[in-house]
Write a protein that holds these residues in place. Sequence first.
Motif, short mmCIF file in Angstrom:
data_model
loop_
_atom_site.label_atom_id
_atom_site.label_comp_id
_atom_site.label_asym_id
_atom_site.label_seq_id
_atom_site.Cartn_x
_atom_site.Cartn_y
_atom_site.Cartn_z
N PRO A 1 0.81 -1.23 0.00
CA PRO A 1 0.00 0.00 0.00
C PRO A 1 0.84 1.28 0.00
O PRO A 1 0.55 2.21 -0.75
N ASN A 2 1.91 1.32 0.79
CA ASN A 2 2.75 2.54 0.82
C ASN A 2 3.37 2.83 -0.53
O ASN A 2 3.47 3.98 -0.96
N ASP A 3 3.84 1.74 -1.17
CA ASP A 3 4.48 1.91 -2.48
C ASP A 3 3.45 2.34 -3.53
O ASP A 3 3.76 3.13 -4.42
N ARG A 4 2.24 1.83 -3.41
CA ARG A 4 1.18 2.25 -4.33
C ARG A 4 0.94 3.75 -4.18
O ARG A 4 0.80 4.48 -5.16
N ASP A 5 0.92 4.18 -2.93
CA ASP A 5 0.71 5.61 -2.66
C ASP A 5 1.83 6.44 -3.31
O ASP A 5 1.58 7.45 -3.95
N SER A 6 3.09 5.97 -3.16
CA SER A 6 4.23 6.72 -3.75
C SER A 6 4.08 6.82 -5.26
O SER A 6 4.31 7.88 -5.85
N LEU A 7 3.71 5.71 -5.87
CA LEU A 7 3.61 5.70 -7.34
C LEU A 7 2.51 6.67 -7.80
O LEU A 7 2.71 7.45 -8.74
N LEU A 8 1.38 6.63 -7.10
CA LEU A 8 0.30 7.54 -7.50
C LEU A 8 0.71 9.00 -7.27
O LEU A 8 0.39 9.87 -8.08
N THR A 9 1.41 9.23 -6.18
CA THR A 9 1.87 10.61 -5.92
C THR A 9 2.77 11.09 -7.05
O THR A 9 2.67 12.23 -7.51
N ASP A 10 3.66 10.21 -7.53
CA ASP A 10 4.52 10.58 -8.67
C ASP A 10 3.67 10.92 -9.90
O ASP A 10 3.89 11.94 -10.55
N VAL A 11 2.70 10.06 -10.18
CA VAL A 11 1.86 10.30 -11.38
C VAL A 11 1.14 11.64 -11.24
O VAL A 11 1.08 12.44 -12.17
N GLU A 12 0.63 11.89 -10.03
CA GLU A 12 -0.16 13.12 -9.80
C GLU A 12 0.71 14.38 -9.85
O GLU A 12 0.20 15.48 -10.06
N SER A 13 2.02 14.21 -9.63
CA SER A 13 2.88 15.41 -9.59
C SER A 13 3.32 15.85 -11.00
O SER A 13 3.91 16.91 -11.16
N ASP B 1 11.89 7.21 -26.80
CA ASP B 1 10.57 7.06 -27.44
C ASP B 1 9.51 7.87 -26.71
O ASP B 1 8.30 7.71 -26.96
N GLY B 2 9.94 8.69 -25.76
CA GLY B 2 8.98 9.54 -25.05
C GLY B 2 8.24 8.81 -23.94
O GLY B 2 7.21 9.29 -23.46
N LYS B 3 8.74 7.66 -23.51
CA LYS B 3 8.07 6.89 -22.45
C LYS B 3 8.69 7.23 -21.09
O LYS B 3 9.93 7.38 -20.97
N LEU B 4 7.82 7.28 -20.09
CA LEU B 4 8.31 7.48 -18.72
C LEU B 4 9.14 6.28 -18.31
O LEU B 4 8.85 5.14 -18.73
N LEU B 5 10.15 6.52 -17.47
CA LEU B 5 10.98 5.42 -16.96
C LEU B 5 10.65 5.21 -15.49
O LEU B 5 10.36 6.17 -14.77
N LEU B 6 10.72 3.96 -15.06
CA LEU B 6 10.54 3.67 -13.63
C LEU B 6 11.92 3.53 -13.00
O LEU B 6 12.75 2.76 -13.48
N SER B 7 12.17 4.29 -11.93
CA SER B 7 13.46 4.15 -11.25
C SER B 7 13.38 2.97 -10.27
O SER B 7 14.39 2.46 -9.82
N ASP B 8 12.17 2.60 -9.93
CA ASP B 8 11.88 1.46 -9.07
C ASP B 8 10.50 0.98 -9.50
O ASP B 8 9.82 1.70 -10.23
N LYS B 9 10.07 -0.16 -9.01
CA LYS B 9 8.76 -0.62 -9.48
C LYS B 9 7.64 0.32 -9.05
O LYS B 9 6.57 0.33 -9.63
N ARG C 1 8.33 3.81 -8.40
CA ARG C 1 8.74 5.21 -8.53
C ARG C 1 9.01 5.56 -9.99
O ARG C 1 9.64 4.78 -10.71
N ILE C 2 8.56 6.73 -10.38
CA ILE C 2 8.87 7.23 -11.73
C ILE C 2 10.19 7.98 -11.66
O ILE C 2 10.44 8.73 -10.70
N ALA C 3 11.05 7.76 -12.63
CA ALA C 3 12.35 8.48 -12.64
C ALA C 3 12.08 9.96 -12.93
O ALA C 3 11.54 10.31 -13.97
N MET C 4 12.42 10.79 -11.96
CA MET C 4 12.17 12.23 -12.09
C MET C 4 13.49 12.98 -11.89
O MET C 4 14.40 12.49 -11.22
N PHE D 1 17.06 2.52 -14.66
CA PHE D 1 15.62 2.23 -14.73
C PHE D 1 15.36 0.73 -14.53
O PHE D 1 16.27 -0.09 -14.60
N VAL D 2 14.07 0.44 -14.26
CA VAL D 2 13.63 -0.95 -14.12
C VAL D 2 13.04 -1.36 -15.46
O VAL D 2 12.12 -0.69 -15.96
N ASP D 3 13.56 -2.44 -16.06
CA ASP D 3 13.08 -2.80 -17.41
C ASP D 3 11.82 -3.67 -17.32
O ASP D 3 11.32 -3.97 -16.22
N ALA D 4 11.32 -4.10 -18.48
CA ALA D 4 10.03 -4.80 -18.54
C ALA D 4 10.06 -6.12 -17.79
O ALA D 4 9.02 -6.63 -17.38
#
Length: 478
Positions: A35-47, A203-211, A213-216, A357-360
Amino acid sequence: MPATTELDHRYQSAKATLAQRGQEHVLRWWEGLAPNDRDSLLTDVESIPWDILGSLIHTHVLATPTRNIPQDLRPAEVHPAEPQAKFTKKYDDARKLGRQLLTEGRVAAFTVAGGQGTRLGVDGPKGEVEVTPAGGRTLFQIFGETVLAARRRYGCAIPWYVMTSPANHDATVACFARNGYFGLPPEDVVLFPQGMLPALDFDGKLLLSDKHRIAMAPDGHGGSLKALAKNRALADMCKRGIEIISYFQVDNPLAKPFDPLFLGLHADTGSEMSTKVTRKADDLERVGNVCVQDGRVVVIEYSDFPDVYAHATHADGSRKFDAGNIAIHLLDVAFVDRLVGQSLQLPFRRAEKKVAFVDASGERVEPKSPNAVKLEMFVFDAIGLARNPLLLEVDRAEEFSPVKNATGVDSLETAKRDQTSRACRWLEAAGVSVPRKPDGQPDLTIAMAPSFALEAADVAENIDRVPKLKPRDTVVLT
Ligand code: UTP
């Protein structure tokens, strides 16, 4: 709303946003996230500022922005470090005015410290790097002591604003707390984070720095103007009666944020943004070139500066475009307020960088060559928007020695050497004998704290605290 329902609601909204923009892969690991990690990921998307990101991907990621070759450039008019005789009074009056502005509490210090310090390779805030030639003082400590010394000199509560980034904010706050705010009242030290933008693959795709977290990355020192407004630092300045922001970067231990001459000339000419420049070391030096285009002062990066201008000379053989930007500016609070109020958008620059980044398959990849685009704004692009911008030439040896690299040019080693050299010059100007090597370099190491001298003229007052200087001594003057 119960917590799970709220999270689900945010998830649905993020999913729709991402799907609309072809970025669904960001939620690839959702099912396995705590749940905490889900919250972090959503916070990244929302920012993410989706309103500008879509078009930036087209103009700056999928395409490389075409650089217009700068045309019709003219050298900018620069106030010389030493005035001609007929302007001596103007400079003296400006110094007086500058001191008055400081005494009346109309000036704030502003350090930008949100950078990642990749070239130096430090973990944590660059401001925590010990930078003095002796005594182990950090960059933050030097500036904290500088503000403290200026407050004492001008008898006024000069506030210090420090821009961090979300990546180093907590560490910076902890550093200030651990060091007792360097002797300053905590309420006069305002730390706030700058904005971030996602790094994108080619290719204009967002990268994940962790499963989760978005790389910002921070949006550049140009992001400081928006950040000042967004974090209510501008409002705080207005409440305190601050009119002028003295901007400098965290990596320059020689910066003089309280320069009466610069402040006085800025105010006297009604400039909204002023900049210190130095003469270039050579035609192709890697600094921004301050010049004039279409009647506006512009700063053109060395990489964009055509050779024909870089090598141009006057009739007497001197360099025509000789003003290098050293990232020391004064900005009127009202100017920043106006720009931000007009939905200021400084241009974005594309930089290709290595971003882990974390790959597919869920593996973390540390790329060996640039794999992503970072987008940054530069504060000097605001100069072209300012009324009556003023440029003042200063002696590089006195005011500029940035710590950028681990070794070589602009490194800790050169910054320490330059601090010792400046201290020696200031001591000699006050009549102190300094041991020098046959090649003229100082034959000792000296760290001179701001509490000892803010400028050369202060040394004379503290001369009785200077010990006899012997070759190979290590001296700390506080
Ligand atoms: P640099 O452009 O030299 O970047 O920043 P840097 O982060 O220190 O180092 P590299 O490029 O990663 O090696 C010049 C100044 O601008 C600040 C830095 O903290 C430094 O004081 N800066 C830079 C920010 O505050 N935010 C940014 O987004 C970028």
